[in-house]
Scaffold this motif. Structure first.
Motif, PDB file in Angstrom:
ATOM      1  N   ALA A 154      19.819  40.065 -53.349  1.00  0.00           N
ATOM      2  CA  ALA A 154      20.768  39.827 -54.441  1.00  0.00           C
ATOM      3  C   ALA A 154      20.157  38.997 -55.559  1.00  0.00           C
ATOM      4  CB  ALA A 154      22.017  39.135 -53.900  1.00  0.00           C
ATOM      5  N   GLU A 155      19.126  38.197 -55.256  1.00  0.00           N
ATOM      6  CA  GLU A 155      18.481  37.360 -56.271  1.00  0.00           C
ATOM      7  C   GLU A 155      17.630  38.168 -57.249  1.00  0.00           C
ATOM      8  OE1 GLU A 155      17.732  33.155 -53.867  1.00  0.00           O
ATOM      9  OE2 GLU A 155      16.132  34.649 -54.011  1.00  0.00           O
ATOM     10  N   ARG A 156      17.230  39.364 -56.846  1.00  0.00           N
ATOM     11  CA  ARG A 156      16.262  40.095 -57.665  1.00  0.00           C
ATOM     12  C   ARG A 156      16.742  40.270 -59.107  1.00  0.00           C
ATOM     13  NH1 ARG A 156      13.703  45.345 -55.437  1.00  0.00           N
ATOM     14  NH2 ARG A 156      15.806  46.120 -55.822  1.00  0.00           N
ATOM     15  N   GLY A 157      17.972  40.700 -59.288  1.00  0.00           N
ATOM     16  CA  GLY A 157      18.471  40.919 -60.639  1.00  0.00           C
ATOM     17  C   GLY A 157      18.637  39.642 -61.430  1.00  0.00           C
ATOM     18  N   PRO A 158      19.495  38.706 -60.979  1.00  0.00           N
ATOM     19  CA  PRO A 158      19.775  37.526 -61.792  1.00  0.00           C
ATOM     20  C   PRO A 158      18.639  36.527 -61.917  1.00  0.00           C
ATOM     21  CG  PRO A 158      21.008  37.452 -59.721  1.00  0.00           C
ATOM     22  CD  PRO A 158      20.405  38.813 -59.819  1.00  0.00           C
ATOM     23  N   LEU A 159      17.782  36.407 -60.908  1.00  0.00           N
ATOM     24  CA  LEU A 159      16.731  35.375 -60.953  1.00  0.00           C
ATOM     25  C   LEU A 159      15.375  35.910 -61.386  1.00  0.00           C
ATOM     26  CD1 LEU A 159      17.426  33.208 -57.761  1.00  0.00           C
ATOM     27  CD2 LEU A 159      18.530  33.150 -60.004  1.00  0.00           C
ATOM     28  N   TRP A 160      15.151  37.201 -61.249  1.00  0.00           N
ATOM     29  CA  TRP A 160      13.823  37.748 -61.518  1.00  0.00           C
ATOM     30  C   TRP A 160      13.817  38.809 -62.606  1.00  0.00           C
ATOM     31  CZ3 TRP A 160       9.383  35.950 -59.169  1.00  0.00           C
ATOM     32  CH2 TRP A 160       9.566  35.049 -58.124  1.00  0.00           C
ATOM     33  N   PHE A 161      14.606  39.850 -62.446  1.00  0.00           N
ATOM     34  CA  PHE A 161      14.482  40.996 -63.343  1.00  0.00           C
ATOM     35  C   PHE A 161      15.079  40.754 -64.718  1.00  0.00           C
ATOM     36  CE2 PHE A 161      14.500  44.074 -59.450  1.00  0.00           C
ATOM     37  CZ  PHE A 161      13.269  43.587 -59.069  1.00  0.00           C
ATOM     38  N   SER A 162      16.041  39.842 -64.845  1.00  0.00           N
ATOM     39  CA  SER A 162      16.724  39.653 -66.118  1.00  0.00           C
ATOM     40  C   SER A 162      16.138  38.518 -66.953  1.00  0.00           C
ATOM     41  CB  SER A 162      18.219  39.396 -65.883  1.00  0.00           C
ATOM     42  OG  SER A 162      18.405  38.216 -65.113  1.00  0.00           O
ATOM     43  N   THR A 163      15.025  37.937 -66.501  1.00  0.00           N
ATOM     44  CA  THR A 163      14.346  36.911 -67.292  1.00  0.00           C
ATOM     45  C   THR A 163      12.854  37.236 -67.329  1.00  0.00           C
ATOM     46  OG1 THR A 163      14.101  34.530 -67.618  1.00  0.00           O
ATOM     47  CG2 THR A 163      14.044  35.328 -65.323  1.00  0.00           C
ATOM     48  N   TRP A 164      12.021  36.277 -67.673  1.00  0.00           N
ATOM     49  CA  TRP A 164      10.573  36.476 -67.747  1.00  0.00           C
ATOM     50  C   TRP A 164       9.914  35.828 -66.532  1.00  0.00           C
ATOM     51  CZ3 TRP A 164       8.381  39.520 -71.390  1.00  0.00           C
ATOM     52  CH2 TRP A 164       9.126  39.803 -72.552  1.00  0.00           C
ATOM     53  N   ALA A 165       9.256  36.613 -65.707  1.00  0.00           N
ATOM     54  CA  ALA A 165       8.563  36.129 -64.515  1.00  0.00           C
ATOM     55  C   ALA A 165       7.088  36.473 -64.612  1.00  0.00           C
ATOM     56  CB  ALA A 165       9.165  36.745 -63.257  1.00  0.00           C
ATOM     57  N   GLY A 166       6.246  35.636 -64.003  1.00  0.00           N
ATOM     58  CA  GLY A 166       4.809  35.870 -64.027  1.00  0.00           C
ATOM     59  C   GLY A 166       4.381  36.803 -62.904  1.00  0.00           C
ATOM     60  N   VAL A 167       3.503  37.763 -63.213  1.00  0.00           N
ATOM     61  CA  VAL A 167       3.049  38.718 -62.197  1.00  0.00           C
ATOM     62  C   VAL A 167       1.552  38.645 -61.920  1.00  0.00           C
ATOM     63  CG1 VAL A 167       4.949  40.341 -62.501  1.00  0.00           C
ATOM     64  CG2 VAL A 167       2.909  40.560 -63.941  1.00  0.00           C
ATOM     65  N   CYS A 168       0.762  38.173 -62.874  1.00  0.00           N
ATOM     66  CA  CYS A 168      -0.690  38.015 -62.666  1.00  0.00           C
ATOM     67  C   CYS A 168      -1.209  37.233 -63.855  1.00  0.00           C
ATOM     68  CB  CYS A 168      -1.404  39.364 -62.526  1.00  0.00           C
ATOM     69  SG  CYS A 168      -1.466  40.350 -64.046  1.00  0.00           S
ATOM     70  N   VAL A 169      -2.529  37.060 -63.933  1.00  0.00           N
ATOM     71  CA  VAL A 169      -3.125  36.451 -65.119  1.00  0.00           C
ATOM     72  C   VAL A 169      -4.009  37.484 -65.807  1.00  0.00           C
ATOM     73  CG1 VAL A 169      -3.010  34.108 -64.222  1.00  0.00           C
ATOM     74  CG2 VAL A 169      -5.086  35.464 -63.844  1.00  0.00           C
ATOM     75  N   ALA A 170      -4.103  37.358 -67.121  1.00  0.00           N
ATOM     76  CA  ALA A 170      -4.860  38.334 -67.900  1.00  0.00           C
ATOM     77  C   ALA A 170      -6.336  38.342 -67.524  1.00  0.00           C
ATOM     78  CB  ALA A 170      -4.691  38.034 -69.392  1.00  0.00           C
ATOM     79  N   SER A 171      -6.841  37.203 -67.032  1.00  0.00           N
ATOM     80  CA  SER A 171      -8.251  37.142 -66.645  1.00  0.00           C
ATOM     81  C   SER A 171      -8.573  38.048 -65.463  1.00  0.00           C
ATOM     82  CB  SER A 171      -8.628  35.697 -66.297  1.00  0.00           C
ATOM     83  OG  SER A 171      -8.540  34.870 -67.432  1.00  0.00           O
ATOM     84  N   GLU A 172      -7.551  38.520 -64.748  1.00  0.00           N
ATOM     85  CA  GLU A 172      -7.783  39.452 -63.643  1.00  0.00           C
ATOM     86  C   GLU A 172      -8.027  40.867 -64.131  1.00  0.00           C
ATOM     87  OE1 GLU A 172      -5.445  38.016 -59.798  1.00  0.00           O
ATOM     88  OE2 GLU A 172      -4.086  38.104 -61.530  1.00  0.00           O
ATOM     89  N   ILE A 173      -7.768  41.128 -65.399  1.00  0.00           N
ATOM     90  CA  ILE A 173      -8.041  42.443 -65.991  1.00  0.00           C
ATOM     91  C   ILE A 173      -8.798  42.219 -67.293  1.00  0.00           C
ATOM     92  CG2 ILE A 173      -6.269  43.891 -64.924  1.00  0.00           C
ATOM     93  CD1 ILE A 173      -4.424  43.117 -67.238  1.00  0.00           C
ATOM     94  N   PRO A 174     -10.051  41.753 -67.211  1.00  0.00           N
ATOM     95  CA  PRO A 174     -10.750  41.259 -68.403  1.00  0.00           C
ATOM     96  C   PRO A 174     -11.260  42.333 -69.354  1.00  0.00           C
ATOM     97  CG  PRO A 174     -12.171  41.115 -66.480  1.00  0.00           C
ATOM     98  CD  PRO A 174     -10.821  41.529 -65.973  1.00  0.00           C
ATOM     99  N   GLN A 175     -11.550  43.552 -68.853  1.00  0.00           N
ATOM    100  CA  GLN A 175     -12.211  44.560 -69.672  1.00  0.00           C
ATOM    101  C   GLN A 175     -11.282  45.750 -69.941  1.00  0.00           C
ATOM    102  OE1 GLN A 175     -15.215  44.056 -70.992  1.00  0.00           O
ATOM    103  NE2 GLN A 175     -15.276  42.064 -69.950  1.00  0.00           N
ATOM    104  N   PRO A 176     -11.461  46.422 -71.095  1.00  0.00           N
ATOM    105  CA  PRO A 176     -10.681  47.634 -71.359  1.00  0.00           C
ATOM    106  C   PRO A 176     -10.823  48.631 -70.207  1.00  0.00           C
ATOM    107  CG  PRO A 176     -11.826  46.955 -73.339  1.00  0.00           C
ATOM    108  CD  PRO A 176     -12.335  46.062 -72.237  1.00  0.00           C
ATOM    109  N   GLY A 177      -9.710  49.165 -69.776  1.00  0.00           N
ATOM    110  CA  GLY A 177      -9.695  50.099 -68.649  1.00  0.00           C
ATOM    111  C   GLY A 177      -9.392  49.448 -67.321  1.00  0.00           C
TER     112      GLY A 177
END
Length: 381
Positions: free
Chosen positions: A32-55
């Motif tokens: 039940a928390e998924r919608g109100p606590l996670w999906f309807s706001t801004w949550a972090g999923v990873c850091v951009a440094s984990e995908i450093p190069q185009p592609g």
């Protein structure tokens, strides 16, 4: 699902009770928390440094929703639902670099790095790669709204939250001096910790300094309990700061370079905040860290830790020493959050109480959870 009474959470701190046990142990409440606590706001999923190069692409399980994050040829980071629009096959199964199109392994439908459907082989029959009933311009990948701040890739799955820069304008302004290039320390500056606890207990523990003398005696020996102050922004972020930050030094006396242009406050200060729901950040004069909480059900949480510096050229030995020091602190917290999780099996525990002097940021987080759950009664009952 057994009903949970949240009215006690929303009281003034002298009378308030914490969240009921079910919010830490129940599969139904977790769902039940998924919608109100996670999906309807801004949550972090990873850091951009984990995908450093185009592609570069990275698949993610976001509370049961398959996503992948990709850096396009234009350098922009995009987040997509990890689902082919044909028969719903998963597209990206492991972190990798995709040089050409994003190809579905099932029927070879292909998508551009921007998510456009660009190829549908044999869709009209053998050798016929188009069909009037399949309109490629309408069948691109489903893009998820995203925003990058402090190298964290935030997503808003519902698509209707306020703009990130609007919602978190206060925090962005508070830490404007750190809005400069930051450099991930690399493999010696990232690690994961698994905690047998609900994700909310990790946030609650991070919010407060009350536990320092007993859980972190080494840290408390120089950054004492009495050196800390509360930071509270209802509905957005909360945590603590310290007036005493001690730079780590190498055997030769070397320190990390400071971030440029910092005010005198940061000579001795550090601040540690949670951006709700799951991004725990720390800033100091010479490095920044990010902790991303990844729930794995109501009783297990993965902590993904990343450390950043003001320069790409820093001592590997000093980076390792810094990483080891922070890992020691974070590991010291595991027994505490796991102990609180175990205690949530006691039916006599009514959510506990809050010290009016010491637990303000923790209650703030409880009230954020309670208010959002109450605003979504259909999901919470």
């Amino acid at each position: 699902m057994a009903s949970t009474d949240l009215s006690g959470v929303l009281q003034p701190i002298e009378q308030a009770r914490g969240l009921p046990n079910a919010h830490y142990t129940s599969d139904e409440v977790y769902d039940a928390e998924r919608g109100p606590l996670w999906f309807s706001t801004w949550a972090g999923v990873c850091v951009a440094s984990e995908i450093p190069q185009p592609g570069d692409a990275r698949p993610l399980d976001y509370l049961g929703v398959p996503l992948f994050v990709m850096r396009g040829r234009d350098g922009a980071i995009r987040v997509f639902q990890n689902v082919c629009r044909h028969r719903g096959m998963i597209l990206v199964t492991e972190p990798r670099r995709i040089e050409g199109a994003i190809r579905c392994p099932y029927h070879s439908w292909c998508y551009s790095h921007e998510g456009r459907l660009v190829a549908t082989p044999h869709v009209g029959g053998p050798g016929q790669n188009t069909h009037p009933g399949i309109k490629q311009e309408e069948l691109g990948l489903i893009e998820v709204r995203s925003h990058v701040w402090m190298d964290v890739v935030f997503v808003n799955l519902s698509g209707d939250a306020p703009e990130f820069a609007e919602l978190h304008a206060e925090l962005i302004e508070r830490w404007a001096e750190f809005d400069v290039p930051i450099y991930h320390g690399g493999v010696d500056s990232t690690f994961q910790l698994e905690c047998r606890t609900n994700w909310k207990l990790a946030v609650e523990n991070y919010c407060e300094s009350y536990h320092l003398p007993w859980v972190h005696p080494g840290l408390n020996s120089y950054s004492r309990l009495e050196d800390h102050y509360h930071i509270e922004s209802p509905g957005k972020f909360g945590g603590q700061g310290t007036k005493v930050y001690r730079q780590i030094r190498g055997e030769d006396g070397a320190v990390f370079p400071d971030f440029p242009g910092l005010s005198k406050k940061w000579d001795t200060a550090g601040e540690y905040l949670t951006v709700t729901p799951n991004v725990m950040l720390g800033v100091q004069r010479d490095h920044v860290f990010v902790i991303l909480l990844e729930p794995r059900g109501p009783r297990v949480t993965l902590e993904h830790i990343h450390i950043y510096y003001a320069s790409p050229d820093t001592s590997a030995q000093l980076r390792q020493k810094n990483s080891d020091q922070w890992k020691l602190v974070f590991v010291e917290d595991i027994a505490v959050v796991e102990g609180m999780q175990a205690a949530r099996g006691a039916p006599g525990f009514d959510g506990g109480r809050f010290s009016p002097a010491m637990d303000g940021p923790t209650l703030l987080f409880h009230q954020w959870v309670a208010s959002r759950m109450q605003a979504a009664p259909a999901a919470a009952e």
